[in-house]
Design a protein around this motif. Structure first.
Motif, PDB file in Angstrom:
ATOM      1  N   TYR A   1       8.806   0.402   5.152  1.00  0.00           N
ATOM      2  CA  TYR A   1       7.607   0.059   4.379  1.00  0.00           C
ATOM      3  C   TYR A   1       7.953  -0.916   3.253  1.00  0.00           C
ATOM      4  N   THR A   2       9.089  -0.722   2.618  1.00  0.00           N
ATOM      5  CA  THR A   2       9.517  -1.606   1.533  1.00  0.00           C
ATOM      6  C   THR A   2       9.819  -3.006   2.065  1.00  0.00           C
ATOM      7  N   ARG A   3      10.512  -3.087   3.206  1.00  0.00           N
ATOM      8  CA  ARG A   3      10.798  -4.396   3.794  1.00  0.00           C
ATOM      9  C   ARG A   3       9.510  -5.099   4.199  1.00  0.00           C
ATOM     10  N   SER A   4       8.610  -4.350   4.810  1.00  0.00           N
ATOM     11  CA  SER A   4       7.337  -4.906   5.245  1.00  0.00           C
ATOM     12  C   SER A   4       6.535  -5.437   4.053  1.00  0.00           C
ATOM     13  N   THR A   5       6.450  -4.653   3.011  1.00  0.00           N
ATOM     14  CA  THR A   5       5.712  -5.073   1.815  1.00  0.00           C
ATOM     15  C   THR A   5       6.345  -6.315   1.193  1.00  0.00           C
ATOM     16  N   TYR A   6       7.662  -6.328   1.123  1.00  0.00           N
ATOM     17  CA  TYR A   6       8.361  -7.488   0.563  1.00  0.00           C
ATOM     18  C   TYR A   6       8.021  -8.748   1.365  1.00  0.00           C
ATOM     19  N   LEU A   7       8.058  -8.659   2.678  1.00  0.00           N
ATOM     20  CA  LEU A   7       7.772  -9.831   3.517  1.00  0.00           C
ATOM     21  C   LEU A   7       6.302 -10.232   3.441  1.00  0.00           C
ATOM     22  N   LYS A   8       5.425  -9.286   3.272  1.00  0.00           N
ATOM     23  CA  LYS A   8       4.011  -9.618   3.097  1.00  0.00           C
ATOM     24  C   LYS A   8       3.788 -10.342   1.774  1.00  0.00           C
ATOM     25  N   ASN A   9       4.510  -9.919   0.754  1.00  0.00           N
ATOM     26  CA  ASN A   9       4.353 -10.524  -0.569  1.00  0.00           C
ATOM     27  C   ASN A   9       5.130 -11.821  -0.750  1.00  0.00           C
ATOM     28  N   ASN A  10       6.229 -12.008  -0.022  1.00  0.00           N
ATOM     29  CA  ASN A  10       7.110 -13.142  -0.272  1.00  0.00           C
ATOM     30  C   ASN A  10       7.274 -14.106   0.894  1.00  0.00           C
TER      31      ASN A  10
END
Length: 164
Positions: free
Chosen positions: A93-102
């Protein structure tokens, strides 16, 4: 009779529980930091990406483009797996959120593996697995992989797919 009405919900819960790239509320938010590293690409990584794109093209799907930010996130997770001697989707979830944001990702998925000694063997294993194959053949635009060896010489892989 009540059990019969709840069966579809139970089936859905079971599928989501065993999905290859399930978001988890318990993910450690600090697993990915702002100081991401993009390591030098290894031959085995290039081969995996080429094999996946060849497979996609053979089905009439689009070839996927690589992205350094996706590579750095994949590397962070592979390094985590090597350090902890575990194959997992921990902190997805953290990796996914990071890629969605960045990285402008609208959708994120990943395949992980352990122990395969060649690009062909790891890609073949993913294609034989229904869930991993669905990710490889999914509606994505970009991808990257990180392949790292442990001190004992065992390979760990994180292959991340995004749709922009």
């Amino acid at each position: 009779m009540k059990l019969l009405r709840k069966l579809p919900l139970l089936v859905l819960f079971t599928i989501l529980t065993y999905s290859c790239s399930t978001d988890s509320v318990e993910d450690n938010v600090e697993a990915i930091t702002a100081d991401l590293v993009v390591p030098t690409t290894k031959t085995i990584e290039i081969e995996v990406l080429e094999l996946i794109n060849d497979h996609r093209l053979s089905l009439g799907l689009n070839a996927l483009e690589s992205m350094s930010v996706v590579k750095s996130v994949a590397y962070t997770h592979t390094d985590y797996m090597v350090d902890n001697e575990v194959v997992s989707h921990d902190n997805f979830y953290t990796r996914s959120t990071y890629l969605k944001n960045n990285a402008g990702a609208k959708k994120v998925s990943e395949n992980v593996a352990y122990g395969y000694t060649s690009a062909q063997s790891v890609v073949n294993a993913w294609i034989r697995s229904e869930g991993h194959k669905a990710t490889i053949e999914g509606d994505f635009t970009n991808f990257e992989i990180s392949a790292e060896q442990s001190k004992e010489g065992k390979w760990y892989y994180t292959n991340i797919f995004i749709k922009k």
